[in-house]
Enzyme design. Structure first.
Site, PDB file in Angstrom:
ATOM      1  N   PHE A  11       2.721   0.056   0.775  1.00  0.00           N
ATOM      2  CA  PHE A  11       1.946  -0.001  -0.469  1.00  0.00           C
ATOM      3  C   PHE A  11       1.792   1.389  -1.112  1.00  0.00           C
ATOM      4  CE2 PHE A  11      -2.806   0.068  -1.633  1.00  0.00           C
ATOM      5  CZ  PHE A  11      -2.572  -0.129  -2.984  1.00  0.00           C
ATOM      6  N   THR A 140      -7.519   8.508   6.445  1.00  0.00           N
ATOM      7  CA  THR A 140      -8.443   7.527   5.869  1.00  0.00           C
ATOM      8  C   THR A 140      -9.914   7.906   6.070  1.00  0.00           C
ATOM      9  OG1 THR A 140      -9.253   5.266   6.250  1.00  0.00           O
ATOM     10  CG2 THR A 140      -8.078   6.257   8.041  1.00  0.00           C
ATOM     11  N   ASP A 141     -10.768   7.396   5.195  1.00  0.00           N
ATOM     12  CA  ASP A 141     -12.215   7.610   5.360  1.00  0.00           C
ATOM     13  C   ASP A 141     -12.746   6.917   6.621  1.00  0.00           C
ATOM     14  OD1 ASP A 141     -12.066   4.946   4.480  1.00  0.00           O
ATOM     15  OD2 ASP A 141     -13.407   5.223   2.756  1.00  0.00           O
ATOM     16  N   GLU A 142     -11.953   5.978   7.171  1.00  0.00           N
ATOM     17  CA  GLU A 142     -12.447   5.211   8.318  1.00  0.00           C
ATOM     18  C   GLU A 142     -12.596   6.076   9.567  1.00  0.00           C
ATOM     19  OE1 GLU A 142     -10.938   1.249   8.656  1.00  0.00           O
ATOM     20  OE2 GLU A 142     -10.356   1.219   6.544  1.00  0.00           O
ATOM     21  N   TYR A 164      -7.736   0.795  14.821  1.00  0.00           N
ATOM     22  CA  TYR A 164      -7.001   1.441  13.718  1.00  0.00           C
ATOM     23  C   TYR A 164      -7.609   2.810  13.422  1.00  0.00           C
ATOM     24  CZ  TYR A 164      -6.077   2.727   8.839  1.00  0.00           C
ATOM     25  OH  TYR A 164      -5.776   3.435   7.689  1.00  0.00           O
ATOM     26  N   SER A 167      -6.999   5.350  16.101  1.00  0.00           N
ATOM     27  CA  SER A 167      -5.632   5.884  16.148  1.00  0.00           C
ATOM     28  C   SER A 167      -5.408   6.888  15.019  1.00  0.00           C
ATOM     29  CB  SER A 167      -4.599   4.748  16.109  1.00  0.00           C
ATOM     30  OG  SER A 167      -4.616   4.103  14.845  1.00  0.00           O
ATOM     31  N   LYS A 168      -6.016   6.645  13.869  1.00  0.00           N
ATOM     32  CA  LYS A 168      -5.886   7.606  12.760  1.00  0.00           C
ATOM     33  C   LYS A 168      -6.647   8.893  13.081  1.00  0.00           C
ATOM     34  CE  LYS A 168      -4.058   7.106   9.294  1.00  0.00           C
ATOM     35  NZ  LYS A 168      -2.640   7.291   8.855  1.00  0.00           N
TER      36      LYS A 168
HETATM   37  P1  NAD Z   1       1.232  -0.228   4.605  1.00  0.00           P
HETATM   38  O1  NAD Z   1       0.862  -0.990   5.824  1.00  0.00           O
HETATM   39  O2  NAD Z   1       1.329  -0.920   3.293  1.00  0.00           O
HETATM   40  O3  NAD Z   1       2.651   0.488   4.835  1.00  0.00           O
HETATM   41  C1  NAD Z   1       2.994   1.127   6.026  1.00  0.00           C
HETATM   42  C2  NAD Z   1       4.479   1.471   5.958  1.00  0.00           C
HETATM   43  O4  NAD Z   1       4.818   2.183   7.160  1.00  0.00           O
HETATM   44  C3  NAD Z   1       5.396   0.252   5.882  1.00  0.00           C
HETATM   45  O5  NAD Z   1       6.401   0.456   4.920  1.00  0.00           O
HETATM   46  C4  NAD Z   1       5.993   0.161   7.273  1.00  0.00           C
HETATM   47  O6  NAD Z   1       7.290  -0.415   7.307  1.00  0.00           O
HETATM   48  C5  NAD Z   1       6.012   1.627   7.693  1.00  0.00           C
HETATM   49  N1  NAD Z   1       5.999   1.795   9.146  1.00  0.00           N
HETATM   50  C6  NAD Z   1       5.151   1.212  10.041  1.00  0.00           C
HETATM   51  N2  NAD Z   1       5.466   1.593  11.292  1.00  0.00           N
HETATM   52  C7  NAD Z   1       6.521   2.444  11.191  1.00  0.00           C
HETATM   53  C8  NAD Z   1       7.276   3.178  12.131  1.00  0.00           C
HETATM   54  N3  NAD Z   1       7.034   3.104  13.453  1.00  0.00           N
HETATM   55  N4  NAD Z   1       8.267   3.981  11.671  1.00  0.00           N
HETATM   56  C9  NAD Z   1       8.550   4.058  10.353  1.00  0.00           C
HETATM   57  N5  NAD Z   1       7.871   3.370   9.415  1.00  0.00           N
HETATM   58  C10 NAD Z   1       6.866   2.570   9.829  1.00  0.00           C
HETATM   59  O7  NAD Z   1       0.220   0.994   4.540  1.00  0.00           O
HETATM   60  P2  NAD Z   1      -0.511   1.644   3.287  1.00  0.00           P
HETATM   61  O8  NAD Z   1      -1.688   0.834   2.934  1.00  0.00           O
HETATM   62  O9  NAD Z   1       0.500   1.986   2.257  1.00  0.00           O
HETATM   63  O10 NAD Z   1      -1.069   2.985   3.971  1.00  0.00           O
HETATM   64  C11 NAD Z   1      -0.258   4.159   4.020  1.00  0.00           C
HETATM   65  C12 NAD Z   1      -1.025   5.256   4.728  1.00  0.00           C
HETATM   66  O11 NAD Z   1      -2.247   5.505   4.038  1.00  0.00           O
HETATM   67  C13 NAD Z   1      -1.417   4.908   6.159  1.00  0.00           C
HETATM   68  O12 NAD Z   1      -1.246   6.054   6.955  1.00  0.00           O
HETATM   69  C14 NAD Z   1      -2.880   4.516   6.063  1.00  0.00           C
HETATM   70  O13 NAD Z   1      -3.566   4.823   7.267  1.00  0.00           O
HETATM   71  C15 NAD Z   1      -3.350   5.420   4.930  1.00  0.00           C
HETATM   72  N6  NAD Z   1      -4.472   4.901   4.141  1.00  0.00           N
HETATM   73  C16 NAD Z   1      -4.440   3.641   3.615  1.00  0.00           C
HETATM   74  C17 NAD Z   1      -5.507   3.184   2.835  1.00  0.00           C
HETATM   75  C18 NAD Z   1      -5.490   1.819   2.198  1.00  0.00           C
HETATM   76  O14 NAD Z   1      -6.499   1.444   1.581  1.00  0.00           O
HETATM   77  N7  NAD Z   1      -4.423   1.064   2.263  1.00  0.00           N
HETATM   78  C19 NAD Z   1      -6.618   4.016   2.636  1.00  0.00           C
HETATM   79  C20 NAD Z   1      -6.607   5.304   3.191  1.00  0.00           C
HETATM   80  C21 NAD Z   1      -5.528   5.731   3.935  1.00  0.00           C
HETATM   81  P1  TYD Z   2      -9.758  -4.421   4.115  1.00  0.00           P
HETATM   82  O1  TYD Z   2      -8.990  -4.579   2.854  1.00  0.00           O
HETATM   83  O2  TYD Z   2      -9.219  -5.041   5.352  1.00  0.00           O
HETATM   84  O3  TYD Z   2     -10.003  -2.863   4.298  1.00  0.00           O
HETATM   85  P2  TYD Z   2     -10.904  -2.084   5.414  1.00  0.00           P
HETATM   86  O4  TYD Z   2     -11.412  -3.023   6.414  1.00  0.00           O
HETATM   87  O5  TYD Z   2      -9.903  -1.151   5.961  1.00  0.00           O
HETATM   88  O6  TYD Z   2     -11.989  -1.437   4.618  1.00  0.00           O
HETATM   89  O7  TYD Z   2     -11.230  -4.996   3.891  1.00  0.00           O
HETATM   90  C1  TYD Z   2     -12.085  -4.509   2.881  1.00  0.00           C
HETATM   91  C2  TYD Z   2     -13.435  -5.154   3.087  1.00  0.00           C
HETATM   92  O8  TYD Z   2     -13.315  -6.563   2.878  1.00  0.00           O
HETATM   93  C3  TYD Z   2     -13.961  -4.991   4.505  1.00  0.00           C
HETATM   94  O9  TYD Z   2     -15.371  -4.797   4.469  1.00  0.00           O
HETATM   95  C4  TYD Z   2     -13.634  -6.314   5.179  1.00  0.00           C
HETATM   96  C5  TYD Z   2     -13.702  -7.303   4.059  1.00  0.00           C
HETATM   97  N1  TYD Z   2     -12.775  -8.455   4.173  1.00  0.00           N
HETATM   98  C6  TYD Z   2     -13.256  -9.758   4.012  1.00  0.00           C
HETATM   99  O10 TYD Z   2     -14.461  -9.989   3.772  1.00  0.00           O
HETATM  100  N2  TYD Z   2     -12.361 -10.785   4.135  1.00  0.00           N
HETATM  101  C7  TYD Z   2     -11.032 -10.582   4.386  1.00  0.00           C
HETATM  102  O11 TYD Z   2     -10.259 -11.561   4.512  1.00  0.00           O
HETATM  103  C8  TYD Z   2     -10.570  -9.232   4.550  1.00  0.00           C
HETATM  104  C9  TYD Z   2      -9.119  -8.949   4.859  1.00  0.00           C
HETATM  105  C10 TYD Z   2     -11.475  -8.201   4.436  1.00  0.00           C
END
Ligand code: NAD
Ligand code: TYD
Length: 353
Positions: A11, A140-142, A164, A167-168
């Site tokens: 994403f 991540t903020d998590e 998760y 691990s981050k």
């Molecule tokens: P995502 O799950 O959409 O994408 C992860 C990508 O990594 C995928 O394309 C997958 O194929 C690839 N991948 C997974 N394992 C792999 C491996 N072993 N080798 C090579 N590629 C691999 O994730 P995202 O939501 O785009 O998040 C990207 C980064 O941003 C992550 O590090 C996540 O922790 C961080 N992040 C995400 C959010 C969020 O809201 N989505 C918020 C803060 C930080």
């Molecule tokens: P999510 O998108 O999984 O992000 P994160 O847990 O990493 O913040 O979830 C966002 C918020 O929405 C979180 O408080 C959990 C809640 N949630 C639901 O209530 N129902 C759902 O099906 C999912 C996936 C998340």
């Protein structure tokens, strides 16, 4: 500059790749991505059409300005040989690749440790060997854990609560150790909940939007009062760009959004945009260990010059519209056996919690 991006088929990574190549005409990108369930060549189909069956190694190039500067290599960040080859000749690394979904980390923590911790360590070793000039670790903020009140600052203790987040946090600490011990020029970004186009429909917002487009309920965990800070993906990408260029080595930078909201409030906003009735919100048992609130202090990033570009309400409406215009993108993902199998397991776990 030649960049190695990891996880560029996901994403945020795919939004970054497109934005970066559009903004820096002199740069090229090698995208190392294993293409797990969350990786999708269709996310960058405008740069490189998906190979047949999505199975062959990438490296497909379309001869237009941007596409010539982009190459996908299918490979695992935890595989030193694949990483070594992909990183050769790169000036900088922007590391997105991860297992990223909290609920999956509760079902299967092991793969999170392998990818997020070992994978990061393999990348860090290669970055030293190839003497990259900059390594941006996307986190991540998590990692701060649940903050009942106030805002998390970069120097706060890391108190992760899900596998998760743990691990981050472990990978953040590894990055720090490579800066201090080996002098690696690395920086860390910690963003809040992203939303926007190309988000896999297991995360709350795309699940909500696409379920409602199919007249199916959205499962709202617990009392729905958990608070998240929402950042539009392109603002996150802009923050990463800034840190890539101007961030100080060894520092972390929070990248938050402009909307702090309970899940109930978020549901109400999206219902309003889509004209959905209350019957499509289904309260379900809470996620185990569900963090109550995340909130970021972003003054450090602002001191680097960061300003948000996207207003939350507009970005949310645009995001809903994008999923409405692209059923061909999300329908096949939700139709996969693996996706449905995940939900069966997921709801069994919630029912037990
Ligand atoms: P995502 O799950 O959409 O994408 C992860 C990508 O990594 C995928 O394309 C997958 O194929 C690839 N991948 C997974 N394992 C792999 C491996 N072993 N080798 C090579 N590629 C691999 O994730 P995202 O939501 O785009 O998040 C990207 C980064 O941003 C992550 O590090 C996540 O922790 C961080 N992040 C995400 C959010 C969020 O809201 N989505 C918020 C803060 C930080
Ligand atoms: P999510 O998108 O999984 O992000 P994160 O847990 O990493 O913040 O979830 C966002 C918020 O929405 C979180 O408080 C959990 C809640 N949630 C639901 O209530 N129902 C759902 O099906 C999912 C996936 C998340």
């Amino acid at each position: 500059m030649r960049l190695l991006v990891t996880g560029g088929l996901g994403f945020i990574g795919s939004n970054f790749v497109r934005h970066h190549l559009g903004s820096y005409p002199g740069d090229s990108i090698v995208n190392l991505d294993l293409c797990t369930y969350a990786g999708n060549p269709a996310n960058l189909a405008d740069l490189a059409p998906p190979a047949a069956g999505h199975s062959a190694a990438g490296a497909v190039r379309k001869e237009n300005g941007i596409a010539r500067r982009y190459r996908w290599i299918r490979g695992d960040i935890a595989d030193p040989e694949a990483v070594d080859k992909a990183m050769a000749g790169c000036d900088a690394v922007v590391h997105f690749a991860a297992e990223s979904h909290v609920d999956r980390s509760i079902l299967e923590p092991g793969v999170f440790l392998r990818t997020n911790v070992i994978g990061t360590q393999v990348l860090l070793d290669a970055a030293l060997k190839h003497r990259v000039r900059r390594f941006v670790h996307v986190s991540t903020d998590e990692v701060y854990g649940s903050v009942e009140k106030g805002l998390s600052r970069e120097g706060d203790p890391l108190e992760p609560n899900s596998p998760y987040a743990a691990s981050k946090a472990a990978s953040d600490l590894l990055v720090r150790s490579y800066v201090v011990t080996f002098g690696l020029p690395a920086v860390i970004t910690r963003a809040s909940n992203n939303f926007g186009p190309f988000q896999f429909p297991e995360k709350a917002l795309p699940l909500m939007i696409t379920n409602w487009m199919e007249s199916r309920p959205f499962p709202l965990y617990g009392d729905g009062l958990n608070v998240r800070d929402w950042v539009y993906v392109l603002d996150h990408v802009r923050g990463i760009e800034l840190v890539l260029r101007k961030g100080r080595v060894g520092e972390a930078y929070n990248i938050g959004g402009t909307c702090s909201s309970t899940n109930r409030e978020l549901v109400a906003r999206v219902r309003d945009i889509m004209g959905i009735g209350p019957e499509l919100v289904r309260p379900v048992p809470d996620r185990p260990g569900h963090d109550r609130r995340y909130a970021l202090d972003c003054s450090k990033l602002k001191k680097l010059g960061f300003r948000h570009k996207y207003r939350f309400a507009d970005a949310l409406a645009k995001t809903v519209e994008w999923y409405g215009m692209h059923p061909e993108w999300w329908r096949p993902l939700k139709g996969r056996k693996g996706y449905q199998g995940y939900y069966k397991k997921q709801y069994r776990t919630l029912a037990k919690s």
